[in-house]
Design a protein around this motif. Structure first.
Motif: not given
Length: 132
Positions: A107-116, A118-129
């Motif tokens: 959700p848009f409210e979780d934009f900052n977490t999704a961005l982190d 997406a750029v790998g700051k939280l380990g290997s993650q799936p693509k963020q939409v």
């Protein structure tokens, strides 16, 4: 590199003959590592802004090939019908479960977490939409 390494760990499929690189730098080297003898890596982006570095042994002993692909140029060559057919074919493979991808709807409210993620700051993650 992520999808290749998952398959390699499972041992369910042979080494891939084709790898895709949109990052460059070390990520490209990892893609090359998993390709089988005579394989090809196609680079279509350079998100890391680092050059693709290839070991001499990859060229000589594994006989790997490197190719570049520029989507905008390909689409600009009056390829509308051909690209539509390709997209329809890919979507059919996804629908039939023959082509899989990982993504996470945020959700848009979780934009900052999704961005982190997406750029790998939280380990290997799936693509963020992001859902607006």
């Amino acid at each position: 590199m992520g999808w290749m390494s998952i398959f390699q760990m499972n041992g369910d499929i042979p080494e891939p003959v084709l790898g895709f690189n949109c990052v460059g730098g070390n990520a490209a080297s990892l893609v090359l590592k998993f390709l089988r003898q005579g394989g090809t890596m196609v680079t279509y982006g350079g998100m890391s802004k680092k050059p693709v570095t290839v070991s001499t042994s990859s060229f000589i002993f594994k006989e790997l090939s490197l190719r570049g692909f520029w989507l905008q140029k390909w689409l600009g060559k009056d390829k509308a019908e051909e690209s539509r057919e390709m997209i329809d074919r890919l979507l059919a493979l996804v629908k039939d479960g023959k082509l899989k991808y990982k993504m996470e709807l945020a959700p848009f409210e979780d934009f900052n977490t999704a961005l982190d993620k997406a750029v790998g700051k939280l380990g290997s993650q799936p693509k963020q939409v992001i859902k607006f």
